[in-house]
Enzyme design. Sequence first.
Site, PDB file in Angstrom:
ATOM      1  N   ARG A  96      49.884 129.206  30.952  1.00  0.00           N
ATOM      2  CA  ARG A  96      50.664 128.449  29.565  1.00  0.00           C
ATOM      3  C   ARG A  96      49.936 127.686  28.976  1.00  0.00           C
ATOM      4  NH1 ARG A  96      53.889 129.653  34.399  1.00  0.00           N
ATOM      5  NH2 ARG A  96      53.202 127.584  35.333  1.00  0.00           N
ATOM      6  N   GLU A 148      48.567 122.594  46.199  1.00  0.00           N
ATOM      7  CA  GLU A 148      49.428 121.948  47.284  1.00  0.00           C
ATOM      8  C   GLU A 148      48.822 122.349  48.652  1.00  0.00           C
ATOM      9  OE1 GLU A 148      53.513 122.821  46.378  1.00  0.00           O
ATOM     10  OE2 GLU A 148      54.200 121.275  47.943  1.00  0.00           O
TER      11      GLU A 148
END
Length: 181
Positions: free
Chosen positions: A64, A101
């Site tokens: 993006r 994460e």
Amino acid sequence: MNPTLQDTLLSAIRTIPDYPKPGILFRDITTLLGDARAFRRAVDELVHPYAGTKIDKIAGIEARGFILGGAIAHQLSAGFIPIRKKGKLPHDTVRVAYSLEYGVDEMEMHRDAVKPGERVMLVDDLIATGGTADGACRLLTQMGADIVAACFVIDLPDLGGRAKLEALGVDVRTLIAFEGH
Ligand code: AMP
């Protein structure tokens, strides 16, 4: 009356609960990109403080960050550097590991994409823990770039990414913040 930036962004960003896994609120900017006014406004607002600043290149993070970064590069008359997941770039690359994460991954850029001393702005859609942006900053500084700013449409401040980049001395610009993750 013109809608405020906050209203424009809030109504253009779609939130998808439990994607890609339970507990995550995915902030989907495809709806913003599909809204001509909102897309233009987001790009204009991101570049606004840097109008008149010398910026040689925009570094966009896959995927993006490519869309926003391409538009910003055009606006600022700067070049564009793609920072990609490993194995995607065809020429000689430099690579860095960065934390996700759960676990780590690697990203790359072309070794000749930036020259020492060039002034670079980093762009992505969202900053969460800052692991991705931190990795990109390390790649760029390793090649001698001077990071002028890091720009994101969305900040998730509870995850601390913005604070992490600022602690490294990077000027961070974001347009809207959402609580939680
Ligand atoms: P981080 O490295 O934790 O700062 O994560 C930032 C990267 O993961 C960006 O490239 C984002 O596009 C993506 N990302 C992380 N969290 C979200 C979220 N809640 N919604 C949409 N994208 C996210």
